[in-house]
Motif scaffolding. Structure first.
Motif, PDB file in Angstrom:
ATOM      1  N   THR A   8      55.298  25.442  60.368  1.00  0.00           N
ATOM      2  CA  THR A   8      56.387  27.354  60.591  1.00  0.00           C
ATOM      3  C   THR A   8      55.650  27.878  62.238  1.00  0.00           C
ATOM      4  OG1 THR A   8      55.801  27.709  58.727  1.00  0.00           O
ATOM      5  CG2 THR A   8      57.562  25.927  58.904  1.00  0.00           C
ATOM      6  N   MET A   9      54.374  28.019  61.941  1.00  0.00           N
ATOM      7  CA  MET A   9      54.163  29.135  62.836  1.00  0.00           C
ATOM      8  C   MET A   9      53.923  28.757  63.949  1.00  0.00           C
ATOM      9  SD  MET A   9      53.429  31.762  60.928  1.00  0.00           S
ATOM     10  CE  MET A   9      52.929  31.969  62.785  1.00  0.00           C
ATOM     11  N   MET A  10      54.798  28.010  64.028  1.00  0.00           N
ATOM     12  CA  MET A  10      54.777  27.667  65.952  1.00  0.00           C
ATOM     13  C   MET A  10      55.488  29.082  66.957  1.00  0.00           C
ATOM     14  SD  MET A  10      54.354  24.649  66.154  1.00  0.00           S
ATOM     15  CE  MET A  10      54.589  24.265  67.620  1.00  0.00           C
ATOM     16  N   PRO A  11      54.657  29.598  68.191  1.00  0.00           N
ATOM     17  CA  PRO A  11      55.028  30.520  69.385  1.00  0.00           C
ATOM     18  C   PRO A  11      56.347  30.100  69.247  1.00  0.00           C
ATOM     19  CG  PRO A  11      53.322  29.593  69.620  1.00  0.00           C
ATOM     20  CD  PRO A  11      53.658  28.561  68.399  1.00  0.00           C
ATOM     21  N   ASN A  12      57.252  31.312  69.295  1.00  0.00           N
ATOM     22  CA  ASN A  12      58.902  31.178  69.982  1.00  0.00           C
ATOM     23  C   ASN A  12      58.744  32.453  70.580  1.00  0.00           C
ATOM     24  OD1 ASN A  12      61.111  31.496  69.984  1.00  0.00           O
ATOM     25  ND2 ASN A  12      62.336  30.313  68.880  1.00  0.00           N
ATOM     26  N   ALA A  13      58.789  32.740  72.033  1.00  0.00           N
ATOM     27  CA  ALA A  13      58.759  34.357  72.278  1.00  0.00           C
ATOM     28  C   ALA A  13      60.670  35.281  72.078  1.00  0.00           C
ATOM     29  CB  ALA A  13      58.571  34.307  73.089  1.00  0.00           C
ATOM     30  N   ARG A  14      61.335  34.014  71.323  1.00  0.00           N
ATOM     31  CA  ARG A  14      62.415  34.838  71.457  1.00  0.00           C
ATOM     32  C   ARG A  14      62.574  35.882  70.102  1.00  0.00           C
ATOM     33  NH1 ARG A  14      66.609  30.393  70.031  1.00  0.00           N
ATOM     34  NH2 ARG A  14      65.137  30.067  68.596  1.00  0.00           N
ATOM     35  N   PHE A  15      61.171  35.499  68.942  1.00  0.00           N
ATOM     36  CA  PHE A  15      61.431  37.185  68.038  1.00  0.00           C
ATOM     37  C   PHE A  15      60.210  37.860  68.384  1.00  0.00           C
ATOM     38  CE2 PHE A  15      61.607  32.771  66.288  1.00  0.00           C
ATOM     39  CZ  PHE A  15      63.107  32.734  65.651  1.00  0.00           C
ATOM     40  N   TYR A  16      59.466  37.945  69.875  1.00  0.00           N
ATOM     41  CA  TYR A  16      58.988  39.469  70.357  1.00  0.00           C
ATOM     42  C   TYR A  16      59.735  40.881  69.764  1.00  0.00           C
ATOM     43  CZ  TYR A  16      56.936  42.534  73.906  1.00  0.00           C
ATOM     44  OH  TYR A  16      55.788  42.788  74.685  1.00  0.00           O
ATOM     45  N   ASN A  17      58.900  40.970  68.907  1.00  0.00           N
ATOM     46  CA  ASN A  17      59.127  42.869  68.616  1.00  0.00           C
ATOM     47  C   ASN A  17      57.968  43.881  69.312  1.00  0.00           C
ATOM     48  OD1 ASN A  17      59.533  45.110  67.568  1.00  0.00           O
ATOM     49  ND2 ASN A  17      60.016  44.373  65.532  1.00  0.00           N
TER      50      ASN A  17
END
Length: 83
Positions: A8-17
């Motif tokens: 589940t720890m896959m990068p996904n820049a949509r979750f950039y905070n």
């Protein structure tokens, strides 16, 4: 970390905070210092301090730094006892 967590720890820049307080939260959750976070992520200490300072609007942490801190916050704290 379990095999399920690793998947589940896959990068996904949509979750950039971009919020520096979120990065502080991740460091606290990982149970490490800002200095150790900088060392483990691979940025200079000064850069990490700038990323964590809400007044430094020109120094925003890239998503890759956030992702590294997220991974550290989900890992066992015992893995990071070295300096």
């Amino acid at each position: 970390m379990s095999a399920q967590e690793e998947i589940t720890m896959m990068p996904n820049a949509r979750f950039y905070n971009k919020d520096p307080m979120y990065l502080r939260y991740l460091i606290d959750k990982a149970g490490i210092t800002q200095r150790k976070a900088a060392l483990l992520v691979g940025v200079p200490e000064r850069t990490m301090r700038d990323y964590l300072n809400p007044k430094k609007t020109k120094s925003i942490a890239p998503y890759s730094v956030q992702f590294c801190l997220q991974c550290l916050s989900k890992s066992s704290k015992t893995h990071y006892k070295y300096e």
